[in-house]
Design a protein around this motif. Structure first.
Motif, PDB file in Angstrom:
ATOM      1  N   GLU A 211       0.855  -1.192  -0.480  1.00 40.03           N
ATOM      2  CA  GLU A 211      -0.318   0.078   0.195  1.00 40.03           C
ATOM      3  C   GLU A 211       0.983   1.637  -0.356  1.00 40.03           C
ATOM      4  OE1 GLU A 211      -3.300  -0.245   2.517  1.00 40.03           O
ATOM      5  OE2 GLU A 211      -3.413  -1.947   3.063  1.00 40.03           O
ATOM      6  N   PRO A 212       0.419   2.216  -0.505  1.00 38.76           N
ATOM      7  CA  PRO A 212      -0.993   2.649  -1.093  1.00 38.76           C
ATOM      8  C   PRO A 212      -0.967   2.157  -2.444  1.00 38.76           C
ATOM      9  CG  PRO A 212       0.059   4.564  -1.591  1.00 38.76           C
ATOM     10  CD  PRO A 212       1.224   4.030  -0.833  1.00 38.76           C
ATOM     11  N   PHE A 213      -2.162   1.813  -3.323  1.00 34.99           N
ATOM     12  CA  PHE A 213      -2.242   0.439  -4.547  1.00 34.99           C
ATOM     13  C   PHE A 213      -3.529   1.381  -4.950  1.00 34.99           C
ATOM     14  CE2 PHE A 213      -5.028  -1.384  -2.228  1.00 34.99           C
ATOM     15  CZ  PHE A 213      -6.642  -2.266  -2.348  1.00 34.99           C
ATOM     16  N   GLU A 214      -3.665   1.804  -5.811  1.00 36.50           N
ATOM     17  CA  GLU A 214      -4.865   2.446  -6.537  1.00 36.50           C
ATOM     18  C   GLU A 214      -5.361   1.680  -7.695  1.00 36.50           C
ATOM     19  OE1 GLU A 214      -3.896   5.272  -9.801  1.00 36.50           O
ATOM     20  OE2 GLU A 214      -1.692   4.790  -8.485  1.00 36.50           O
ATOM     21  N   SER A 215      -6.608   1.529  -7.785  1.00 32.20           N
ATOM     22  CA  SER A 215      -7.457   0.663  -9.374  1.00 32.20           C
ATOM     23  C   SER A 215      -7.360   2.067 -10.258  1.00 32.20           C
ATOM     24  CB  SER A 215      -8.478   0.387  -9.290  1.00 32.20           C
ATOM     25  OG  SER A 215      -8.739  -0.885  -7.802  1.00 32.20           O
ATOM     26  N   TYR A 216      -7.101   0.785 -11.603  1.00 28.85           N
ATOM     27  CA  TYR A 216      -7.402   1.595 -13.067  1.00 28.85           C
ATOM     28  C   TYR A 216      -8.534   1.426 -14.042  1.00 28.85           C
ATOM     29  CZ  TYR A 216      -5.916   3.627 -17.534  1.00 28.85           C
ATOM     30  OH  TYR A 216      -6.261   4.731 -18.656  1.00 28.85           O
ATOM     31  N   HIS A 217      -9.317   2.207 -14.267  1.00 29.62           N
ATOM     32  CA  HIS A 217     -10.147   1.736 -15.683  1.00 29.62           C
ATOM     33  C   HIS A 217      -9.540   2.603 -16.470  1.00 29.62           C
ATOM     34  CE1 HIS A 217     -13.499   0.795 -12.071  1.00 29.62           C
ATOM     35  NE2 HIS A 217     -12.983   1.970 -11.400  1.00 29.62           N
ATOM     36  N   LEU A 218      -9.733   1.649 -17.043  1.00 24.73           N
ATOM     37  CA  LEU A 218      -9.313   2.193 -18.866  1.00 24.73           C
ATOM     38  C   LEU A 218     -10.366   3.075 -19.307  1.00 24.73           C
ATOM     39  CD1 LEU A 218      -7.318  -1.072 -18.327  1.00 24.73           C
ATOM     40  CD2 LEU A 218      -7.391  -0.832 -20.927  1.00 24.73           C
ATOM     41  N   THR A 219      -9.781   3.959 -20.106  1.00 23.00           N
ATOM     42  CA  THR A 219     -10.577   4.805 -20.916  1.00 23.00           C
ATOM     43  C   THR A 219     -11.019   4.458 -22.315  1.00 23.00           C
ATOM     44  OG1 THR A 219      -8.367   5.311 -22.767  1.00 23.00           O
ATOM     45  CG2 THR A 219      -8.302   6.754 -20.471  1.00 23.00           C
ATOM     46  N   ALA A 220     -12.286   4.754 -22.516  1.00 26.70           N
ATOM     47  CA  ALA A 220     -12.907   4.286 -23.803  1.00 26.70           C
ATOM     48  C   ALA A 220     -11.400   4.157 -24.407  1.00 26.70           C
ATOM     49  CB  ALA A 220     -13.856   6.103 -24.086  1.00 26.70           C
ATOM     50  N   GLU A 221     -11.087   4.889 -24.950  1.00 27.71           N
ATOM     51  CA  GLU A 221      -9.669   5.212 -26.765  1.00 27.71           C
ATOM     52  C   GLU A 221      -8.805   3.901 -26.383  1.00 27.71           C
ATOM     53  OE1 GLU A 221      -8.423   4.749 -29.988  1.00 27.71           O
ATOM     54  OE2 GLU A 221     -10.147   6.328 -29.456  1.00 27.71           O
ATOM     55  N   GLU A 222      -8.737   3.264 -24.396  1.00 22.91           N
ATOM     56  CA  GLU A 222      -8.273   2.073 -24.628  1.00 22.91           C
ATOM     57  C   GLU A 222      -9.371   0.845 -24.605  1.00 22.91           C
ATOM     58  OE1 GLU A 222      -4.616   3.684 -21.105  1.00 22.91           O
ATOM     59  OE2 GLU A 222      -6.428   3.408 -20.622  1.00 22.91           O
ATOM     60  N   TRP A 223     -10.537   1.303 -25.159  1.00 22.80           N
ATOM     61  CA  TRP A 223     -11.142  -0.194 -25.198  1.00 22.80           C
ATOM     62  C   TRP A 223     -11.706  -0.205 -26.302  1.00 22.80           C
ATOM     63  CZ3 TRP A 223     -12.070  -3.973 -21.842  1.00 22.80           C
ATOM     64  CH2 TRP A 223     -11.892  -3.638 -20.508  1.00 22.80           C
ATOM     65  N   LYS A 224     -11.247   0.610 -26.719  1.00 25.09           N
ATOM     66  CA  LYS A 224     -11.787   0.175 -27.947  1.00 25.09           C
ATOM     67  C   LYS A 224     -10.667  -0.106 -28.639  1.00 25.09           C
ATOM     68  CE  LYS A 224     -12.385   2.991 -32.695  1.00 25.09           C
ATOM     69  NZ  LYS A 224     -12.150   4.809 -33.725  1.00 25.09           N
ATOM     70  N   GLU A 225      -8.751  -0.212 -28.294  1.00 23.49           N
ATOM     71  CA  GLU A 225      -7.772  -0.271 -28.846  1.00 23.49           C
ATOM     72  C   GLU A 225      -7.518  -1.711 -28.106  1.00 23.49           C
ATOM     73  OE1 GLU A 225      -4.330   1.434 -28.101  1.00 23.49           O
ATOM     74  OE2 GLU A 225      -5.068   3.416 -28.958  1.00 23.49           O
ATOM     75  N   VAL A 226      -8.787  -2.432 -27.237  1.00 19.81           N
ATOM     76  CA  VAL A 226      -8.642  -3.520 -26.541  1.00 19.81           C
ATOM     77  C   VAL A 226      -9.348  -4.348 -27.508  1.00 19.81           C
ATOM     78  CG1 VAL A 226      -9.087  -4.942 -24.795  1.00 19.81           C
ATOM     79  CG2 VAL A 226      -7.629  -3.131 -24.610  1.00 19.81           C
ATOM     80  N   HIS A 227     -10.070  -4.089 -27.998  1.00 23.34           N
ATOM     81  CA  HIS A 227     -11.678  -4.413 -28.402  1.00 23.34           C
ATOM     82  C   HIS A 227     -10.496  -4.628 -30.049  1.00 23.34           C
ATOM     83  CE1 HIS A 227     -14.838  -5.037 -25.970  1.00 23.34           C
ATOM     84  NE2 HIS A 227     -14.793  -3.792 -26.037  1.00 23.34           N
ATOM     85  N   GLN A 228     -10.508  -3.613 -30.899  1.00 25.33           N
ATOM     86  CA  GLN A 228      -9.664  -4.246 -31.949  1.00 25.33           C
ATOM     87  C   GLN A 228      -8.507  -5.025 -31.479  1.00 25.33           C
ATOM     88  OE1 GLN A 228      -7.961  -0.583 -33.152  1.00 25.33           O
ATOM     89  NE2 GLN A 228      -6.485  -1.486 -34.774  1.00 25.33           N
ATOM     90  N   LEU A 229      -7.329  -5.684 -30.733  1.00 27.19           N
ATOM     91  CA  LEU A 229      -6.803  -6.485 -30.219  1.00 27.19           C
ATOM     92  C   LEU A 229      -7.677  -7.742 -30.728  1.00 27.19           C
ATOM     93  CD1 LEU A 229      -4.181  -6.905 -30.423  1.00 27.19           C
ATOM     94  CD2 LEU A 229      -3.865  -7.460 -27.404  1.00 27.19           C
ATOM     95  N   LYS A 230      -8.457  -8.108 -29.921  1.00 28.72           N
ATOM     96  CA  LYS A 230      -9.745  -8.889 -29.876  1.00 28.72           C
ATOM     97  C   LYS A 230     -10.595  -9.219 -31.397  1.00 28.72           C
ATOM     98  CE  LYS A 230     -13.807 -10.409 -27.598  1.00 28.72           C
ATOM     99  NZ  LYS A 230     -14.677 -10.542 -29.122  1.00 28.72           N
ATOM    100  N   ALA A 231     -10.036  -8.472 -31.775  1.00 28.42           N
ATOM    101  CA  ALA A 231     -11.346  -8.530 -33.035  1.00 28.42           C
ATOM    102  C   ALA A 231      -9.778  -9.280 -34.516  1.00 28.42           C
ATOM    103  CB  ALA A 231     -11.499  -7.651 -33.670  1.00 28.42           C
ATOM    104  N   GLU A 232      -8.925  -8.694 -34.420  1.00 29.74           N
ATOM    105  CA  GLU A 232      -7.550  -8.880 -34.981  1.00 29.74           C
ATOM    106  C   GLU A 232      -6.911 -10.251 -34.818  1.00 29.74           C
ATOM    107  OE1 GLU A 232      -4.824  -5.347 -35.488  1.00 29.74           O
ATOM    108  OE2 GLU A 232      -7.034  -4.199 -36.651  1.00 29.74           O
ATOM    109  N   LYS A 233      -7.065 -10.982 -33.760  1.00 29.70           N
ATOM    110  CA  LYS A 233      -6.000 -11.541 -32.903  1.00 29.70           C
ATOM    111  C   LYS A 233      -6.818 -12.439 -32.834  1.00 29.70           C
ATOM    112  CE  LYS A 233      -1.677 -12.373 -30.545  1.00 29.70           C
ATOM    113  NZ  LYS A 233      -0.334 -11.960 -29.895  1.00 29.70           N
ATOM    114  N   TYR A 234      -7.900 -12.689 -31.528  1.00 32.53           N
ATOM    115  CA  TYR A 234      -7.936 -13.536 -30.515  1.00 32.53           C
ATOM    116  C   TYR A 234      -9.405 -14.309 -30.529  1.00 32.53           C
ATOM    117  CZ  TYR A 234      -4.234 -12.922 -27.178  1.00 32.53           C
ATOM    118  OH  TYR A 234      -2.608 -12.145 -26.646  1.00 32.53           O
ATOM    119  N   ASP A 235     -10.020 -13.250 -31.767  1.00 33.64           N
ATOM    120  CA  ASP A 235     -11.376 -13.677 -32.224  1.00 33.64           C
ATOM    121  C   ASP A 235     -11.016 -14.573 -34.037  1.00 33.64           C
ATOM    122  OD1 ASP A 235     -12.761 -12.415 -30.403  1.00 33.64           O
ATOM    123  OD2 ASP A 235     -13.469 -11.070 -31.505  1.00 33.64           O
TER     124      ASP A 235
END
Length: 332
Positions: A211-235
């Motif tokens: 401690e101390p620690f913090e939680s991080y929530h991805l931004t909308a733009e970061e989630w967009k890039e995660v979904h792009q990686l999912k579509a182009e690779k993991y799907d």
């Protein structure tokens, strides 16, 4: 350490994409921790032959996801009773294949819950000789992932139903079945609890000393890039199922570092195709070795010359070069 919120997603394609995205894009100035729970799925090791690891008809009939991860090791079954953890850190040159370093804090939390947990074998956490967790690692060179499963309340019958477990692994483990050597954490707890409560206790315990620690929530733009990686690779079929070679020679052996399964197509004395499968852990991609052996004569002398300047442990862990050459050329 910063905790990455996955916002309750249970799609394994998305969670593995999130994990890789964080590894490659988040700040090198911080360590990160990610938890995720997946719907029914088989997660295939980076170097495995998917079609030979799964019970294809059962997987199809029961709509079980099949997704390849970027780390080595063997195939594992996930469902909503399985909690996955992932440490994302800098690679200091000493931590790859050091499973003790990253399982120790998890084991400490489990011990504090009253479980007699300990690291056994290459990469398993056990309680009373029963496996409750398996771990794996992957490095980009600068950054690395150390991740693992925690069987909390998984349908253990599905583990055997969905996977094709090779006899060599059963023999090496000294057990008759998968079901006989795995257990759920919930079986060892004095008082019943839901996986959400277990997740909260584990998170609290892991951060207790940092401690101390913090939680991080991805931004909308970061989630967009995660979904792009999912579509182009993991799907994609190519990532999850690809690498099915033509071969006329198969050589398989289980070493301390894991099983190595070679598929070689030899035509007119020359190696035309060479593909390496297995549940080993290495820091270098085996594709480099495969490419190195393409086109050479299928002779021990030629194989030895081709591998002269190669550090074989970078690809497979603790095996000797002459052991690998003997396996390639068909000598035990």
């Amino acid at each position: 350490m910063i905790f990455i919120e996955n916002e309750g997603n249970t799609d394994p394609h998305l969670n593995l994409a999130l994990e890789e995205y964080a590894l490659r894009n988040f700040s090198v100035n911080h360590d990160y921790l990610l938890f995720y729970i997946n719907e029914s799925s088989i997660i295939i090791g980076r170097n495995q032959n998917t079609l030979e690891e799964i019970n294809q008809q059962y997987v199809k009939d029961n709509a079980i996801h099949v997704v390849r991860r970027i780390s080595g090791g063997g195939a594992v079954y996930h469902d909503l009773g399985n909690l996955n953890f992932s440490f994302i850190t800098n690679h200091d040159g000493k931590s790859l294949n050091n499973f003790k370093k990253f399982t120790a804090p998890v084991i400490k939390v489990l011990n504090n819950m009253g479980l007699d947990a300990e690291l056994k074998g290459r990469n398993d956490i056990q309680v009373n000789e029963k496996k409750i967790s398996g771990t794996a690692q992957f490095s980009t060179g600068k950054r690395m992932i150390s991740h693992g499963t925690l069987l909390f309340n998984t349908d253990l019958g599905e583990v055997a139903n969905a996977l094709n477990v090779k006899m060599s692994k059963i023999v090496s483990k000294g057990h008759k079945s998968v079901r006989s050597r795995v257990a759920n954490i919930s079986e060892f707890l004095k008082d019943p609890m839901k996986i959400e409560h277990f997740r909260a206790l584990l998170l609290e315990g892991l951060f207790e000393e940092s401690e101390p620690f913090e939680s991080y929530h991805l931004t909308a733009e970061e989630w967009k890039e995660v979904h792009q990686l999912k579509a182009e690779k993991y799907d994609t079929w190519d990532w999850n199922y690809g690498r099915s070679p033509k071969f006329n020679i198969q050589r398989t052996k289980r070493f301390t570092a894991g099983e190595i399964d070679l598929r070689i197509f030899v035509e007119k004395g020359y190696i035309k195709e060479f593909v390496i499968y297995g549940d080993f852990f290495g820091k270098e991609p085996v594709e480099n070795l495969e490419n190195l052996l393409h086109g050479i004569r299928y002779e021990k002398e030629d194989v030895t010359v081709a591998l002269k300047n190669i550090n074989i442990t970078d690809y497979f862990g603790d095996i000797q070069k002459d052991e690998f050459i003997d396996l390639v050329y068909g000598e035990d």
